[in-house]
Design a protein around this motif. Structure first.
Motif, PDB file in Angstrom:
ATOM      1  N   ILE A 111      22.084  -8.945  11.800  1.00 43.54           N
ATOM      2  CA  ILE A 111      22.685  -7.734  11.251  1.00 43.54           C
ATOM      3  C   ILE A 111      24.149  -7.674  11.669  1.00 43.54           C
ATOM      4  CG2 ILE A 111      22.615  -5.222  11.187  1.00 43.54           C
ATOM      5  CD1 ILE A 111      20.237  -6.521   9.831  1.00 43.54           C
ATOM      6  N   LYS A 112      25.035  -7.507  10.707  1.00 38.67           N
ATOM      7  CA  LYS A 112      26.466  -7.442  10.991  1.00 38.67           C
ATOM      8  C   LYS A 112      26.777  -6.312  11.967  1.00 38.67           C
ATOM      9  CE  LYS A 112      30.985  -6.988   8.734  1.00 38.67           C
ATOM     10  NZ  LYS A 112      31.698  -6.787   7.449  1.00 38.67           N
ATOM     11  N   GLY A 113      27.492  -6.657  13.033  1.00 35.05           N
ATOM     12  CA  GLY A 113      27.864  -5.667  14.027  1.00 35.05           C
ATOM     13  C   GLY A 113      26.790  -5.388  15.055  1.00 35.05           C
ATOM     14  N   LYS A 114      25.575  -5.946  14.858  1.00 32.91           N
ATOM     15  CA  LYS A 114      24.463  -5.696  15.768  1.00 32.91           C
ATOM     16  C   LYS A 114      23.854  -6.969  16.335  1.00 32.91           C
ATOM     17  CE  LYS A 114      24.255  -1.220  15.694  1.00 32.91           C
ATOM     18  NZ  LYS A 114      24.418  -0.428  16.940  1.00 32.91           N
ATOM     19  N   GLY A 115      24.090  -8.084  15.670  1.00 33.58           N
ATOM     20  CA  GLY A 115      23.459  -9.330  16.091  1.00 33.58           C
ATOM     21  C   GLY A 115      22.049  -9.432  15.554  1.00 33.58           C
ATOM     22  N   SER A 116      21.172 -10.032  16.331  1.00 35.63           N
ATOM     23  CA  SER A 116      19.783 -10.223  15.907  1.00 35.63           C
ATOM     24  C   SER A 116      18.975  -8.960  16.180  1.00 35.63           C
ATOM     25  CB  SER A 116      19.170 -11.409  16.641  1.00 35.63           C
ATOM     26  OG  SER A 116      17.815 -11.592  16.267  1.00 35.63           O
ATOM     27  N   MET A 117      18.287  -8.469  15.143  1.00 34.41           N
ATOM     28  CA  MET A 117      17.433  -7.292  15.282  1.00 34.41           C
ATOM     29  C   MET A 117      16.038  -7.587  14.750  1.00 34.41           C
ATOM     30  SD  MET A 117      19.774  -3.996  14.159  1.00 34.41           S
ATOM     31  CE  MET A 117      18.399  -2.889  14.488  1.00 34.41           C
ATOM     32  N   LYS A 118      15.033  -7.121  15.465  1.00 35.77           N
ATOM     33  CA  LYS A 118      13.666  -7.252  14.974  1.00 35.77           C
ATOM     34  C   LYS A 118      13.388  -6.102  14.025  1.00 35.77           C
ATOM     35  CE  LYS A 118       8.861  -7.995  16.285  1.00 35.77           C
ATOM     36  NZ  LYS A 118       7.883  -8.159  17.384  1.00 35.77           N
ATOM     37  N   THR A 119      12.986  -6.428  12.811  1.00 30.45           N
ATOM     38  CA  THR A 119      12.732  -5.393  11.814  1.00 30.45           C
ATOM     39  C   THR A 119      11.282  -5.451  11.343  1.00 30.45           C
ATOM     40  OG1 THR A 119      13.376  -6.781   9.934  1.00 30.45           O
ATOM     41  CG2 THR A 119      15.133  -5.550  11.052  1.00 30.45           C
ATOM     42  N   PHE A 120      10.878  -4.391  10.663  1.00 23.15           N
ATOM     43  CA  PHE A 120       9.500  -4.255  10.207  1.00 23.15           C
ATOM     44  C   PHE A 120       9.486  -3.830   8.745  1.00 23.15           C
ATOM     45  CE2 PHE A 120       9.805  -3.551  14.684  1.00 23.15           C
ATOM     46  CZ  PHE A 120       8.666  -4.111  15.245  1.00 23.15           C
ATOM     47  N   LEU A 121       8.370  -4.090   8.075  1.00 20.09           N
ATOM     48  CA  LEU A 121       8.195  -3.673   6.692  1.00 20.09           C
ATOM     49  C   LEU A 121       7.141  -2.570   6.632  1.00 20.09           C
ATOM     50  CD1 LEU A 121       8.215  -7.082   4.782  1.00 20.09           C
ATOM     51  CD2 LEU A 121      10.091  -5.457   5.063  1.00 20.09           C
ATOM     52  N   LEU A 122       7.501  -1.489   5.988  1.00 20.08           N
ATOM     53  CA  LEU A 122       6.579  -0.378   5.754  1.00 20.08           C
ATOM     54  C   LEU A 122       5.795  -0.709   4.490  1.00 20.08           C
ATOM     55  CD1 LEU A 122       5.697   2.512   6.539  1.00 20.08           C
ATOM     56  CD2 LEU A 122       7.638   3.359   5.213  1.00 20.08           C
ATOM     57  N   LEU A 123       4.509  -1.017   4.639  1.00 18.41           N
ATOM     58  CA  LEU A 123       3.716  -1.555   3.524  1.00 18.41           C
ATOM     59  C   LEU A 123       3.014  -0.486   2.693  1.00 18.41           C
ATOM     60  CD1 LEU A 123       2.053  -4.610   5.304  1.00 18.41           C
ATOM     61  CD2 LEU A 123       4.159  -4.555   3.957  1.00 18.41           C
ATOM     62  N   GLY A 124       2.600   0.590   3.314  1.00 18.26           N
ATOM     63  CA  GLY A 124       1.864   1.592   2.555  1.00 18.26           C
ATOM     64  C   GLY A 124       1.248   2.637   3.461  1.00 18.26           C
ATOM     65  N   ILE A 125       0.349   3.414   2.883  1.00 13.16           N
ATOM     66  CA  ILE A 125      -0.285   4.520   3.589  1.00 13.16           C
ATOM     67  C   ILE A 125      -1.780   4.269   3.697  1.00 13.16           C
ATOM     68  CG2 ILE A 125      -0.777   6.997   3.534  1.00 13.16           C
ATOM     69  CD1 ILE A 125       1.821   7.410   2.050  1.00 13.16           C
ATOM     70  N   GLU A 126      -2.321   4.529   4.854  1.00 14.57           N
ATOM     71  CA  GLU A 126      -3.752   4.362   5.089  1.00 14.57           C
ATOM     72  C   GLU A 126      -4.560   5.237   4.137  1.00 14.57           C
ATOM     73  OE1 GLU A 126      -7.016   4.966   8.689  1.00 14.57           O
ATOM     74  OE2 GLU A 126      -4.871   5.274   9.049  1.00 14.57           O
ATOM     75  N   GLY A 127      -5.633   4.672   3.588  1.00 16.32           N
ATOM     76  CA  GLY A 127      -6.485   5.425   2.681  1.00 16.32           C
ATOM     77  C   GLY A 127      -6.097   5.286   1.226  1.00 16.32           C
ATOM     78  N   SER A 128      -4.970   4.620   0.965  1.00 13.70           N
ATOM     79  CA  SER A 128      -4.522   4.432  -0.412  1.00 13.70           C
ATOM     80  C   SER A 128      -5.008   3.091  -0.945  1.00 13.70           C
ATOM     81  CB  SER A 128      -2.988   4.474  -0.477  1.00 13.70           C
ATOM     82  OG  SER A 128      -2.529   4.093  -1.764  1.00 13.70           O
ATOM     83  N   ASN A 129      -5.385   3.068  -2.222  1.00 14.96           N
ATOM     84  CA  ASN A 129      -5.782   1.816  -2.863  1.00 14.96           C
ATOM     85  C   ASN A 129      -4.638   1.203  -3.671  1.00 14.96           C
ATOM     86  OD1 ASN A 129      -8.519   1.532  -1.998  1.00 14.96           O
ATOM     87  ND2 ASN A 129      -9.080   3.197  -3.369  1.00 14.96           N
ATOM     88  N   GLU A 130      -3.420   1.733  -3.475  1.00 13.77           N
ATOM     89  CA  GLU A 130      -2.245   1.160  -4.110  1.00 13.77           C
ATOM     90  C   GLU A 130      -1.922  -0.178  -3.452  1.00 13.77           C
ATOM     91  OE1 GLU A 130      -0.519   2.238  -6.626  1.00 13.77           O
ATOM     92  OE2 GLU A 130      -1.391   4.220  -6.907  1.00 13.77           O
ATOM     93  N   LEU A 131      -1.378  -1.097  -4.239  1.00 11.87           N
ATOM     94  CA  LEU A 131      -0.966  -2.374  -3.686  1.00 11.87           C
ATOM     95  C   LEU A 131       0.091  -2.154  -2.619  1.00 11.87           C
ATOM     96  CD1 LEU A 131      -0.661  -4.657  -6.843  1.00 11.87           C
ATOM     97  CD2 LEU A 131      -2.211  -5.010  -4.911  1.00 11.87           C
ATOM     98  N   PRO A 132       0.058  -2.946  -1.551  1.00 17.58           N
ATOM     99  CA  PRO A 132       1.101  -2.821  -0.531  1.00 17.58           C
ATOM    100  C   PRO A 132       2.457  -3.233  -1.094  1.00 17.58           C
ATOM    101  CG  PRO A 132      -0.240  -4.767  -0.140  1.00 17.58           C
ATOM    102  CD  PRO A 132      -0.926  -3.996  -1.227  1.00 17.58           C
ATOM    103  N   LEU A 133       3.512  -2.727  -0.489  1.00 14.76           N
ATOM    104  CA  LEU A 133       4.872  -3.048  -0.924  1.00 14.76           C
ATOM    105  C   LEU A 133       5.263  -4.408  -0.344  1.00 14.76           C
ATOM    106  CD1 LEU A 133       6.491   0.461  -0.363  1.00 14.76           C
ATOM    107  CD2 LEU A 133       5.728  -0.534  -2.527  1.00 14.76           C
ATOM    108  N   LEU A 134       4.983  -5.455  -1.110  1.00 16.31           N
ATOM    109  CA  LEU A 134       5.223  -6.823  -0.666  1.00 16.31           C
ATOM    110  C   LEU A 134       6.451  -7.413  -1.342  1.00 16.31           C
ATOM    111  CD1 LEU A 134       1.545  -8.113  -0.948  1.00 16.31           C
ATOM    112  CD2 LEU A 134       2.763  -7.581   1.174  1.00 16.31           C
ATOM    113  N   PRO A 135       7.144  -8.341  -0.679  1.00 20.05           N
ATOM    114  CA  PRO A 135       8.276  -9.023  -1.324  1.00 20.05           C
ATOM    115  C   PRO A 135       7.796  -9.859  -2.499  1.00 20.05           C
ATOM    116  CG  PRO A 135       7.729 -10.057   0.773  1.00 20.05           C
ATOM    117  CD  PRO A 135       6.932  -8.801   0.700  1.00 20.05           C
ATOM    118  N   GLN A 136       8.556  -9.834  -3.604  1.00 21.61           N
ATOM    119  CA  GLN A 136       8.151 -10.530  -4.823  1.00 21.61           C
ATOM    120  C   GLN A 136       9.001 -11.771  -5.131  1.00 21.61           C
ATOM    121  OE1 GLN A 136       5.435  -9.491  -6.604  1.00 21.61           O
ATOM    122  NE2 GLN A 136       5.155  -7.942  -5.014  1.00 21.61           N
ATOM    123  N   GLU A 137      10.108 -11.944  -4.424  1.00 17.94           N
ATOM    124  CA  GLU A 137      10.999 -13.059  -4.709  1.00 17.94           C
ATOM    125  C   GLU A 137      10.341 -14.380  -4.356  1.00 17.94           C
ATOM    126  OE1 GLU A 137      13.961 -12.362  -6.218  1.00 17.94           O
ATOM    127  OE2 GLU A 137      13.177 -10.333  -6.190  1.00 17.94           O
TER     128      GLU A 137
END
Length: 208
Positions: free
Chosen positions: A121-147
């Motif tokens: 990350i510019k100005g911060k160096g290396s940062m550990k990040t996370f992906l918010l995939l969805g909400i418990e109890g939902s049958n919606e597809l998780p928010l996954l990378p598509q590229e």
């Protein structure tokens, strides 16, 4: 609270100007809903679903009204900058968050979160990040990378969903608490139920 629109970016804040204890949960739910709604809109250029990048960070900031002829309520500080970096270094269709944001979620929160890893990350160096995939109890597809170049990460996330000790894990402050998928079974054969059918439909039988 909608702060401002900057070019093609939309800035939203929770917990100001009116303070609230659940600001992290509020902004997380908004981010998930925005990503899902945008994916239902087709781009007029190529007919593909719109995939927006969303970044979230939590922390202190400065606020004030700027300008005389056209006064605007603006937010300033490192928290704003890091949230912007989370978005610009994020993945289309995904919600990228910081560890500090996770610490502001309640211990019994309803979100499914997976580590993305360390990124520069510019100005911060290396940062550990996370992906918010969805909400418990939902049958919606998780928010996954598509590229295509994120196929390995997507596969890793899907495979973790098949593992009862992988997906269904809620990260808060470095502590992982086991959770469950409502209307979805997790067993040694992987995921079954409505969510499994959606995963098969969208990603093939290989993963489920």
């Amino acid at each position: 609270y909608k702060v401002e629109t900057i070019g093609d970016a939309y800035m939203v804040a929770a917990g100001c100007p009116d303070e609230c204890e659940d600001h992290a949960s509020r902004i997380a739910r908004l981010a998930i809903d925005m990503a899902r709604v945008c994916s239902e809109v087709e781009s007029p250029l190529d007919g593909e679903p719109l995939r927006i990048r969303i970044g979230i960070h939590s922390g202190p900031l400065m606020a004030g009204v700027v300008g005389r002829s056209r006064p605007r309520y603006c937010l300033f500080g490192d928290t704003v900058n890091v949230a912007s970096r989370m978005e610009s270094n994020g993945l289309p269709g995904c919600v990228q968050v910081t560890y500090r944001f996770l610490r502001h979620l309640p211990a019994d929160h309803e979100f499914f979160i997976a580590p993305r890893g360390h990124i520069s990350i510019k100005g911060k160096g290396s940062m550990k990040t996370f992906l918010l995939l969805g909400i418990e109890g939902s049958n919606e597809l998780p928010l996954l990378p598509q590229e295509e170049d994120e196929a390995d990460l997507r596969t890793e996330l899907i495979m973790s969903m098949m593992n009862p000790s992988g997906f269904g894990r809620r990260h808060t402050g470095g502590v992982a608490n086991s959770g469950n998928l409502s209307s979805t079974s997790l067993n040694q054969d992987g995921i079954t139920g409505p969510l499994a059918e959606k995963l098969r439909e969208n990603f093939g039988k290989t993963f489920v």
